[in-house]
Design a protein around this motif. Structure first.
Motif, PDB file in Angstrom:
ATOM      1  N   ASP A  91       0.708  -1.295   0.029  1.00 37.40           N
ATOM      2  CA  ASP A  91       0.107  -0.025  -0.079  1.00 37.40           C
ATOM      3  C   ASP A  91       0.954   1.281  -0.023  1.00 37.40           C
ATOM      4  O   ASP A  91       0.334   2.260  -0.460  1.00 37.40           O
ATOM      5  N   GLY A  92       2.093   1.082   0.619  1.00 37.17           N
ATOM      6  CA  GLY A  92       2.858   2.085   0.719  1.00 37.17           C
ATOM      7  C   GLY A  92       3.591   2.675  -0.625  1.00 37.17           C
ATOM      8  O   GLY A  92       3.816   3.912  -1.079  1.00 37.17           O
ATOM      9  N   VAL A  93       3.838   1.465  -1.466  1.00 37.18           N
ATOM     10  CA  VAL A  93       4.207   1.947  -2.884  1.00 37.18           C
ATOM     11  C   VAL A  93       2.975   2.495  -3.644  1.00 37.18           C
ATOM     12  O   VAL A  93       3.315   3.380  -4.352  1.00 37.18           O
ATOM     13  N   LYS A  94       1.940   1.949  -3.614  1.00 35.98           N
ATOM     14  CA  LYS A  94       0.709   2.270  -4.407  1.00 35.98           C
ATOM     15  C   LYS A  94       0.110   3.752  -4.294  1.00 35.98           C
ATOM     16  O   LYS A  94      -0.207   4.392  -5.069  1.00 35.98           O
ATOM     17  N   THR A  95       0.593   4.136  -2.826  1.00 40.20           N
ATOM     18  CA  THR A  95       0.348   5.804  -2.789  1.00 40.20           C
ATOM     19  C   THR A  95       1.275   6.625  -3.178  1.00 40.20           C
ATOM     20  O   THR A  95       1.159   7.728  -2.950  1.00 40.20           O
ATOM     21  N   MET A  96       2.362   6.116  -3.667  1.00 36.07           N
ATOM     22  CA  MET A  96       3.548   7.179  -3.813  1.00 36.07           C
ATOM     23  C   MET A  96       3.126   7.961  -5.128  1.00 36.07           C
ATOM     24  O   MET A  96       2.301   7.532  -6.004  1.00 36.07           O
ATOM     25  N   SER A  97       3.554   9.333  -5.151  1.00 35.05           N
ATOM     26  CA  SER A  97       3.400  10.141  -6.275  1.00 35.05           C
ATOM     27  C   SER A  97       4.278   9.641  -7.461  1.00 35.05           C
ATOM     28  O   SER A  97       5.272   8.910  -7.183  1.00 35.05           O
ATOM     29  N   PRO A  98       4.074  10.026  -8.789  1.00 34.24           N
ATOM     30  CA  PRO A  98       5.070   9.490  -9.770  1.00 34.24           C
ATOM     31  C   PRO A  98       6.491   9.943  -9.503  1.00 34.24           C
ATOM     32  O   PRO A  98       7.296   9.090  -9.753  1.00 34.24           O
ATOM     33  N   HIS A  99       6.697  11.229  -8.805  1.00 33.29           N
ATOM     34  CA  HIS A  99       8.176  11.586  -8.251  1.00 33.29           C
ATOM     35  C   HIS A  99       8.690  10.459  -7.445  1.00 33.29           C
ATOM     36  O   HIS A  99       9.832  10.062  -7.329  1.00 33.29           O
ATOM     37  N   GLU A 100       7.781  10.355  -6.425  1.00 31.90           N
ATOM     38  CA  GLU A 100       8.300   9.246  -5.244  1.00 31.90           C
ATOM     39  C   GLU A 100       8.663   7.938  -5.791  1.00 31.90           C
ATOM     40  O   GLU A 100       9.603   7.242  -5.418  1.00 31.90           O
ATOM     41  N   LEU A 101       7.841   7.409  -6.666  1.00 30.08           N
ATOM     42  CA  LEU A 101       8.033   6.178  -7.263  1.00 30.08           C
ATOM     43  C   LEU A 101       9.212   6.314  -8.190  1.00 30.08           C
ATOM     44  O   LEU A 101      10.112   5.067  -8.113  1.00 30.08           O
ATOM     45  N   ALA A 102       9.530   6.976  -8.916  1.00 31.11           N
ATOM     46  CA  ALA A 102      10.730   7.222  -9.603  1.00 31.11           C
ATOM     47  C   ALA A 102      11.774   7.019  -8.939  1.00 31.11           C
ATOM     48  O   ALA A 102      12.999   6.307  -9.214  1.00 31.11           O
ATOM     49  N   LEU A 103      11.777   7.999  -7.739  1.00 30.60           N
ATOM     50  CA  LEU A 103      13.184   7.578  -6.801  1.00 30.60           C
ATOM     51  C   LEU A 103      13.166   6.409  -5.971  1.00 30.60           C
ATOM     52  O   LEU A 103      14.097   5.945  -5.949  1.00 30.60           O
ATOM     53  N   TYR A 104      12.011   5.898  -5.696  1.00 30.82           N
ATOM     54  CA  TYR A 104      11.873   4.470  -5.093  1.00 30.82           C
ATOM     55  C   TYR A 104      12.538   3.437  -6.138  1.00 30.82           C
ATOM     56  O   TYR A 104      13.301   2.617  -5.499  1.00 30.82           O
ATOM     57  N   MET A 105      12.099   3.565  -7.170  1.00 33.70           N
ATOM     58  CA  MET A 105      12.781   2.387  -8.377  1.00 33.70           C
ATOM     59  C   MET A 105      14.097   2.771  -8.666  1.00 33.70           C
ATOM     60  O   MET A 105      15.026   1.937  -8.782  1.00 33.70           O
ATOM     61  N   ALA A 106      14.470   3.844  -8.698  1.00 37.76           N
ATOM     62  CA  ALA A 106      16.157   4.199  -8.959  1.00 37.76           C
ATOM     63  C   ALA A 106      16.952   3.831  -7.445  1.00 37.76           C
ATOM     64  O   ALA A 106      18.108   3.388  -7.904  1.00 37.76           O
ATOM     65  N   ASP A 107      16.377   3.743  -6.503  1.00 38.65           N
ATOM     66  CA  ASP A 107      16.973   3.345  -5.366  1.00 38.65           C
ATOM     67  C   ASP A 107      17.039   1.699  -5.489  1.00 38.65           C
ATOM     68  O   ASP A 107      18.036   1.034  -4.916  1.00 38.65           O
ATOM     69  N   GLY A 108      16.017   1.064  -5.787  1.00 40.15           N
ATOM     70  CA  GLY A 108      15.908  -0.191  -6.108  1.00 40.15           C
ATOM     71  C   GLY A 108      16.875  -0.624  -6.973  1.00 40.15           C
ATOM     72  O   GLY A 108      18.035  -1.842  -7.077  1.00 40.15           O
ATOM     73  N   ALA A 109      17.232   0.088  -8.154  1.00 43.41           N
ATOM     74  CA  ALA A 109      17.876  -0.170  -9.086  1.00 43.41           C
ATOM     75  C   ALA A 109      19.564  -0.174  -8.689  1.00 43.41           C
ATOM     76  O   ALA A 109      20.421  -1.054  -9.153  1.00 43.41           O
ATOM     77  N   ARG A 110      19.861   0.845  -7.967  1.00 48.29           N
ATOM     78  CA  ARG A 110      21.073   0.951  -7.298  1.00 48.29           C
ATOM     79  C   ARG A 110      21.348  -0.252  -6.613  1.00 48.29           C
ATOM     80  O   ARG A 110      22.502  -0.885  -6.512  1.00 48.29           O
ATOM     81  N   ARG A 111      20.691  -0.663  -5.577  1.00 48.84           N
ATOM     82  CA  ARG A 111      20.633  -1.765  -4.643  1.00 48.84           C
ATOM     83  C   ARG A 111      21.118  -2.924  -5.507  1.00 48.84           C
ATOM     84  O   ARG A 111      21.822  -3.764  -5.120  1.00 48.84           O
ATOM     85  N   THR A 112      20.166  -3.266  -6.485  1.00 52.31           N
ATOM     86  CA  THR A 112      20.228  -4.506  -7.253  1.00 52.31           C
ATOM     87  C   THR A 112      21.541  -4.678  -7.993  1.00 52.31           C
ATOM     88  O   THR A 112      22.147  -5.679  -8.115  1.00 52.31           O
TER      89      THR A 112
END
Length: 420
Positions: A91-112
């Motif tokens: 639910d926390g991911v679903k309620t992210m704004s587009p900007h928050e989601l982009a940063l969230y995914m970028a952090d996941g890409a870095r960790r990956t």
């Protein structure tokens, strides 16, 4: 922050080179040298010979890995960097704004990337944010793995995952043709389609059929006409058999395969990404607050899922690494990608084949073997190093301590870099 070191010309020494070709008779190369020039490998061979080549060409940096085993970076073929399962975490991911989601995914890409996974195949991401992320990684604005992506997965109205913007609802053969073309237009490298229910759909069963034959045929015909392979979320044997007969290229999960269907997959060259983690990850579900109904369905499917995987391996089906869980996620003492590979190894294929299933096998499915997947001249310098031999024990990947991506060292534990 993690750091990056640019290397215009580097010779990596103090290592044994081994890659997935070992299952095809190409032995490991001890006391090796790997010359990296720019973002690609310029030479691989005995240490002194490679050093001599590099010296003759001009200045270079030497990196000594102190006896490590050097392999290609891992390739995770079932990745969702915008994953949002039912529950409080999702639910926390679903309620992210587009900007928050982009940063969230970028952090996941870095960790990956820092976990040693240098290439991913995304198989449903929200709102086409994966394409923006891929462009940012390619441009060097953010660190991350090479991305091959399906864009949004295609589903029938109300089908598996329909409630999330990482899917696109379609109906009828014409609707699914348009769905394929819309993802190709966006830049998709492959097509993902949901052809049965799954563990995360509250109002469906794993065995629920979700596409009619004409719809599935339309997906496959259209995608193949555009040169894209198709992978399908699928659980039950009869649905998978129909899809394979129509030309499906890959199955995700395959919870309930039979001997006959596995034999058909092997005959037709249809690969399997088993995602064994998804039916044995209570700790992960608890961490995300996944509801009891989904946990019961998932964990209850575990024994049959493992039998299905063993059936596929026995039939000679090509099995490929894919975690479903975010590739970098800390799980059972390591990251999700390594734990999935360990499960695959322990449950039937052994360490050498696991190395292939985590590197060269996926790259061949992606039709990228001229650029990735082996430690060979001309390939991208996407390399990882560990102290133990991955051909002896798949758990060697737990000890990844050095990562190079496109000729740049992005992780070096000996230098004390923060890789969290």
């Amino acid at each position: 922050m993690s750091q990056e070191r640019s290397t215009g010309s580097t010779v990596v020494v103090g290592c044994t080179v081994v890659d997935g070709r070992i299952v095809e008779g190409v032995p490991a190369l001890p006391d090796a040298g790997v010359w990296v020039r720019g973002d690609r490998i310029a030479a691989v061979g005995p240490r002194d010979e490679v050093l001599a080549q590099a010296r003759e060409a001009g200045e270079h940096e030497t990196v000594d890995l102190d006896g490590a085993y050097l392999t290609p970076g891992l390739v995770n073929m079932h990745t969702h960097l915008s994953l949002s399962l039912p529950g409080s975490g999702g639910d926390g991911v679903k309620t992210m704004s587009p900007h928050e989601l982009a940063l969230y995914m970028a952090d996941g890409a870095r960790r990956t990337l820092l976990s040693g996974v240098t290439t991913v195949r995304c198989v449903a991401e929200k709102d086409h944010a994966d394409f923006a992320l891929r462009r940012a990684i390619t441009a060097g604005r953010v660190p991350g793995p090479r991305i091959f992506t399906a864009g949004r997965a295609l589903v029938c109205t109300g089908g598996h995952g329909h409630e999330s913007p990482d899917t696109l609802e379609c109906d009828g053969a014409d609707g699914f043709r348009r769905g394929v073309r819309s993802q190709v237009r966006a830049g998709a490298d492959l097509i993902k389609v949901m052809i049965s229910g799954g563990i995360a759909g509250e109002h469906e069963r794993i065995t629920t059929r979700q596409l009619f034959p004409d719809e599935l045929a339309a997906v496959l015909e259209t995608a193949h006409a555009w040169g894209r392979r198709v992978t399908a979320h699928a659980g039950p044997a009869e649905v998978i058999a129909e899809a394979v007969s129509l030309g499906l290229d890959c199955v995700e999960h395959g919870y309930e395969l039979t001997e006959d269907v596995a034999a058909l997959m092997a005959e037709r060259g249809t690969a399997l990404v088993p995602t064994l983690l998804v039916t044995r990850c209570k700790e992960f579900f608890d961490e995300l607050g996944v509801p009891a109904w989904m946990q019961a369905r998932s964990l209850g499917a575990g024994p049959r899922h493992l039998d299905s995987y063993a059936t596929a391996v026995a039939a000679g089906v090509e099995v490929l690494l894919g975690s479903d869980m975010p590739p970098f996620w800390h799980f059972e003492g390591t990251n999700a990608s390594v734990r999935e590979l360990e499960y695959m190894s322990e449950a039937g294929i052994g360490p050498a084949r696991a190395l292939y299933a985590g590197t060269l096998g996926p790259v061949r499915w992606l039709r990228a073997e001229d650029d990735l997947g082996t430690v060979q001249t001309g390939r991208y310098a996407d390399l990882i190093a560990m102290d133990a031999d991955p051909v002896a024990h798949t758990s060697a990947f737990r000890g990844v301590r050095w990562v190079m991506s496109g000729g740049r060292v992005v992780r070096d534990d000996r230098a004390g870099w923060d890789v969290r």
